[in-house]
Design an enzyme around this catalytic site. Structure first.
Site, PDB file in Angstrom:
ATOM      1  N   ARG A 193      -4.785  16.943   6.511  1.00  0.00           N
ATOM      2  CA  ARG A 193      -5.769  15.912   6.169  1.00  0.00           C
ATOM      3  C   ARG A 193      -6.052  15.056   7.398  1.00  0.00           C
ATOM      4  O   ARG A 193      -5.164  14.795   8.218  1.00  0.00           O
ATOM      5  CB  ARG A 193      -5.184  15.038   5.060  1.00  0.00           C
ATOM      6  CG  ARG A 193      -6.045  13.890   4.551  1.00  0.00           C
ATOM      7  CD  ARG A 193      -7.049  14.374   3.574  1.00  0.00           C
ATOM      8  NE  ARG A 193      -7.577  13.283   2.740  1.00  0.00           N
ATOM      9  CZ  ARG A 193      -8.839  13.190   2.382  1.00  0.00           C
ATOM     10  NH1 ARG A 193      -9.716  14.098   2.800  1.00  0.00           N
ATOM     11  NH2 ARG A 193      -9.256  12.220   1.598  1.00  0.00           N
ATOM     12  N   THR A 198     -16.636  19.715  -0.202  1.00  0.00           N
ATOM     13  CA  THR A 198     -15.609  20.497   0.477  1.00  0.00           C
ATOM     14  C   THR A 198     -15.974  21.973   0.424  1.00  0.00           C
ATOM     15  O   THR A 198     -17.025  22.348  -0.075  1.00  0.00           O
ATOM     16  CB  THR A 198     -14.250  20.332  -0.238  1.00  0.00           C
ATOM     17  OG1 THR A 198     -14.470  20.446  -1.643  1.00  0.00           O
ATOM     18  CG2 THR A 198     -13.587  19.023   0.037  1.00  0.00           C
ATOM     19  N   THR A 254     -12.606  20.417   4.442  1.00  0.00           N
ATOM     20  CA  THR A 254     -13.717  19.492   4.226  1.00  0.00           C
ATOM     21  C   THR A 254     -14.088  18.709   5.476  1.00  0.00           C
ATOM     22  O   THR A 254     -13.240  18.500   6.352  1.00  0.00           O
ATOM     23  CB  THR A 254     -13.356  18.482   3.109  1.00  0.00           C
ATOM     24  OG1 THR A 254     -14.471  17.636   2.826  1.00  0.00           O
ATOM     25  CG2 THR A 254     -12.168  17.617   3.505  1.00  0.00           C
ATOM     26  N   ASN A 289     -16.037  16.081   4.340  1.00  0.00           N
ATOM     27  CA  ASN A 289     -16.375  15.053   3.360  1.00  0.00           C
ATOM     28  C   ASN A 289     -17.835  15.170   2.939  1.00  0.00           C
ATOM     29  O   ASN A 289     -18.205  16.128   2.293  1.00  0.00           O
ATOM     30  CB  ASN A 289     -16.007  13.651   3.853  1.00  0.00           C
ATOM     31  CG  ASN A 289     -15.737  12.696   2.686  1.00  0.00           C
ATOM     32  OD1 ASN A 289     -15.404  13.137   1.580  1.00  0.00           O
ATOM     33  ND2 ASN A 289     -15.868  11.417   2.912  1.00  0.00           N
ATOM     34  N   GLU A 307     -14.373  11.119   6.964  1.00  0.00           N
ATOM     35  CA  GLU A 307     -13.262  10.984   6.024  1.00  0.00           C
ATOM     36  C   GLU A 307     -12.772   9.560   5.869  1.00  0.00           C
ATOM     37  O   GLU A 307     -12.089   9.234   4.888  1.00  0.00           O
ATOM     38  CB  GLU A 307     -12.112  11.883   6.461  1.00  0.00           C
ATOM     39  CG  GLU A 307     -11.353  12.493   5.319  1.00  0.00           C
ATOM     40  CD  GLU A 307     -12.206  13.459   4.515  1.00  0.00           C
ATOM     41  OE1 GLU A 307     -12.374  13.226   3.310  1.00  0.00           O
ATOM     42  OE2 GLU A 307     -12.703  14.434   5.094  1.00  0.00           O
ATOM     43  N   ASP A 328     -13.068   7.798   2.541  1.00  0.00           N
ATOM     44  CA  ASP A 328     -12.163   8.001   1.415  1.00  0.00           C
ATOM     45  C   ASP A 328     -11.076   6.936   1.329  1.00  0.00           C
ATOM     46  O   ASP A 328     -10.289   6.937   0.375  1.00  0.00           O
ATOM     47  CB  ASP A 328     -11.507   9.387   1.501  1.00  0.00           C
ATOM     48  CG  ASP A 328     -12.439  10.489   1.021  1.00  0.00           C
ATOM     49  OD1 ASP A 328     -13.591  10.188   0.689  1.00  0.00           O
ATOM     50  OD2 ASP A 328     -12.012  11.665   1.002  1.00  0.00           O
ATOM     51  N   SER A 356      -6.987  11.844  -1.809  1.00  0.00           N
ATOM     52  CA  SER A 356      -7.928  12.949  -1.945  1.00  0.00           C
ATOM     53  C   SER A 356      -7.871  13.539  -3.344  1.00  0.00           C
ATOM     54  O   SER A 356      -6.837  13.480  -4.026  1.00  0.00           O
ATOM     55  CB  SER A 356      -7.590  14.046  -0.925  1.00  0.00           C
ATOM     56  OG  SER A 356      -8.361  15.213  -1.144  1.00  0.00           O
ATOM     57  N   SER A 357      -8.997  14.132  -3.767  1.00  0.00           N
ATOM     58  CA  SER A 357      -9.056  14.883  -5.025  1.00  0.00           C
ATOM     59  C   SER A 357      -8.868  16.384  -4.819  1.00  0.00           C
ATOM     60  O   SER A 357      -8.865  17.135  -5.806  1.00  0.00           O
ATOM     61  CB  SER A 357     -10.420  14.647  -5.705  1.00  0.00           C
ATOM     62  OG  SER A 357     -10.613  13.292  -6.020  1.00  0.00           O
ATOM     63  N   GLY A 397     -15.590  16.969  -4.316  1.00  0.00           N
ATOM     64  CA  GLY A 397     -15.093  15.607  -4.298  1.00  0.00           C
ATOM     65  C   GLY A 397     -14.353  15.223  -5.566  1.00  0.00           C
ATOM     66  O   GLY A 397     -13.467  15.940  -6.044  1.00  0.00           O
TER      67      GLY A 397
END
Length: 631
Positions: free
Chosen positions: A151, A421, A439, A441, A460, A463, A491-492, A513
């Protein structure tokens, strides 16, 4: 060079029609790969060169070995069956690049690396070297599963209030970029598991960027939606609007600067970006545009390597990402809520939609307590979300004939609003499995492309939560997700490997997302609980919710091949009668799915050594127009 941390853990139903290992370890891994005769470099290079001849594929119209595709054989063009291995990605060309790596004797990770790099070229609005990724890898022989957290992180110069003067800079422009992690994550996974030469895995993507690739319909739509931003940025404009208008479907796109960068990455590995010439050029461009990421930020980037998070629900085991992903725990909570009813027959009807929505709303309120475990103690919150006791309490608050305003779900914090993503799934002949979500984003990330490297910068940082922001319901931002240098945002993303009685039965994940958790939950229920075949389980119309605003989004869209995916009127009426406010959406989340059909371990087609090898069915979501590939 990015460095990996240790292996210890860190801190459906829609019824009706309607960082890289230390050098010594990497050298040892390469030595192991070289000792395997079936992975001889000449053979690998030759077979991957074959992939170059297949890069013009825009749909699954060819298959190697015994794979069956949807060519009048009773299968959709978005579906493939194989006994030997399969790759499901957002684009047929990238699925085929991954499958070619498997044919060359590669591990599932080799295929995932090649396919992900390919996607970064042909689907640049969703992923690429300028973004981040989550990977879950399960080794079939040992049963051990590893999570690679690549990430993006906040730059060293980032502060919690850095967007107070200009809130728009959090989502658009160079200040919105976090430190990219995708390449470090891919290289770290390859260093541990890869069998094929790194350069051969990068070569197909570099060739596409150099020679040109056809713009497919979904990418053309993203370009249209982002046209003003593409034309406003010199880097994006030069690549995607070379004649003063964005490229259309069927036209050829070339990105020679990205080809140069990838070719350097092919020779130097991740070091080319994390402190090398490619990273230096990328940082120079972003800082010239007003960004704050430095070469030191790149050199200091670390991939978090841990055991995959395990969650059990409805008789299945889910191997996924720990926080800062909220996907594994979020899906587990929803499934444990629904699984606690006396019978699961309701999942075949409209009541299943209502109960699902209510469970999603409760989960969304609870998951905002999560954050990066290196900065926030989330152990108690994770344990709570995985507990049957919390699922029981949530279930007791679901009323079958009504819904409630957001305050009923006890939200303390404003919601996460993450974006798009790309996801891919791989299963190889040994039944090693990879679920990879990557991703940048938003579409085209920060709407900035580095001219000297051809790399799209992520956005990002959007987020993260920021102290000054309030929702329409005046909920405060979540402190667990405030900006701090080196921190990863919540994050999802939900890459999953699914087991039944210890055997692999599925690999699953999605893009979209905030809607990802709802998507993977519905696809899982559709296939494994309701009993729909894999293609139908993916294609079935879905519902989404974000808690705030208190609106159910339901799908009503015509996908790129002309099929209509829409929730039927009877289901809409059922929800409206229970007080749900509805709105249609023509941009539902996208899912990739591979299923292994289980039978008795001693049945024909079974494996040895405790590893079952059944028929694989791979599905690429028609919503994005992709096709899978098999061996």
């Amino acid at each position: 060079m990015a460095a990996a941390r240790g292996d210890g853990l860190r801190g459906p139903l829609l019824g009706g029609d309607g960082t890289v290992q230390p050098q010594g370890a990497a050298d040892a891994a390469r030595a192991r790969r070289g000792a395997r005769p079936w992975a001889a470099l000449a053979i690998a290079a030759a077979l991957l060169a074959l992939a170059g001849a297949l890069l013009l594929l825009t749909s699954g119209d060819k298959a190697g070995g015994g794979a069956r595709l949807g060519l009048g054989l009773g299968l959709s063009p978005h579906e493939v069956e194989s006994g030997a291995g399969a790759v499901a990605a957002d684009d047929a060309r990238c699925s085929e690049v991954g499958a070619a790596a498997l044919r060359a004797g590669g591990h599932a990770v080799d295929a995932a690396v090649a396919a992900a790099l390919c996607l970064g070229v042909v689907h640049p609005m969703s992923s690429g070297l300028g973004g981040g990724a989550f990977l879950v890898v399960r080794d079939a022989a040992s049963g051990h599963a590893v999570a690679f957290d690549a990430r993006e992180t906040a730059p060293a110069a980032a502060t919690p209030d850095m967007y107070a003067a200009d809130p728009s800079a959090k989502s658009k422009g160079p200040l919105a970029m976090g430190v990219p992690g995708e390449l470090a994550g891919l290289h770290a996974a390859w260093s541990r598991y890869g069998r094929l030469p790194w350069r051969d895995l990068v070569a197909p993507a570099a060739r596409l960027a150099r020679d040109g690739y056809e713009i497919v319909a979904y990418v053309a739509g993203a370009l249209r939606d982002s046209e003003a931003d593409v034309l406003a940025d010199p880097g994006l404009r030069a690549v995607f609007a070379p004649e003063g208008r964005v490229l259309e479907a069927g036209e050829t796109c070339r990105n020679p600067a990205l080809a140069d960068a990838l070719e350097r990455v092919a020779e130097e590995g991740a070091a080319a970006f994390y402190g090398g010439a490619v990273g230096e050029s990328f940082v120079r461009d972003v800082r010239a545009a007003g960004g704050i990421v430095t070469v030191e930020d790149l050199r200091g980037y670390e991939v978090e390597v841990s055991g995959a998070m395990r969650a059990d629900a409805m008789g299945y085991t889910f191997l996924g990402m720990p926080p800062p992903s909220s996907g594994t725990v979020g899906m587990a909570l929803i499934l444990n809520v629904l699984g606690g009813y006396k019978s699961l027959d309701f999942l075949n009807g409209f009541l299943g939609i209502h109960r699902l929505i209510e469970a999603i709303k409760h989960m969304l309120a609870i998951r905002m307590n999560l954050g990066d475990p290196d900065f926030v103690n989330v152990t108690g919150d994770v344990a709570k979300m995985l507990s049957p006791a919390l699922a029981d309490r949530v279930r007791q608050r679901i009323v079958d004939n009504t819904t409630f305003p957001p305050g009923y779900y006890l939200p303390k914090w404003a919601q996460l609003d993450d974006h798009g993503t790309s996801h891919l799934c791989v299963v190889d002949g040994d039944r090693n499995a990879v679920a990879l979500t990557t991703t940048v984003n938003s579409f085209f990330g920060a709407k900035v492309l580095s001219p000297s490297t051809g790399i799209v910068a992520n956005n990002e940082m959007d987020d993260f939560s920021v102290p000054a922001k309030r929702t329409p319901d005046q909920l405060p931002p979540a402190p667990a997700n405030f900006i701090a240098p080196g921190k990863r945002p919540l994050s999802s993303m939900t890459p999953l490997v699914i087991l039944k009685n210890g055997q692999l039965v599925g690999v699953l994940g999605g893009s979209g997302g905030t809607n990802i958790i709802a998507t993977v939950t519905q696809v899982f229920l559709n296939h494994f609980i309701v009993g729909m075949d894999p293609m139908a389980a993916v294609q079935r119309p879905r519902v989404y919710h974000k808690l705030i605003p208190n609106v159910v989004s339901y799908e009503n869209e015509t996908v790129v091949d002309g099929d209509v995916i829409a929730l039927n009127g009877a289901a809409q009426a059922f929800l409206e009668q229970r007080g749900h406010q509805l709105q249609s959406t023509d941009s539902g989340a996208v899912c990739q799915f591979i299923v292994q059909e289980l039978a008795a371990p001693d049945a024909p087609g079974g494996g040895s050594g405790g590893v079952f090898r059944g028929r694989l069915t791979a599905v690429s979501d028609p919503r994005k127009g992709g096709s899978p590939a098999g061996l």
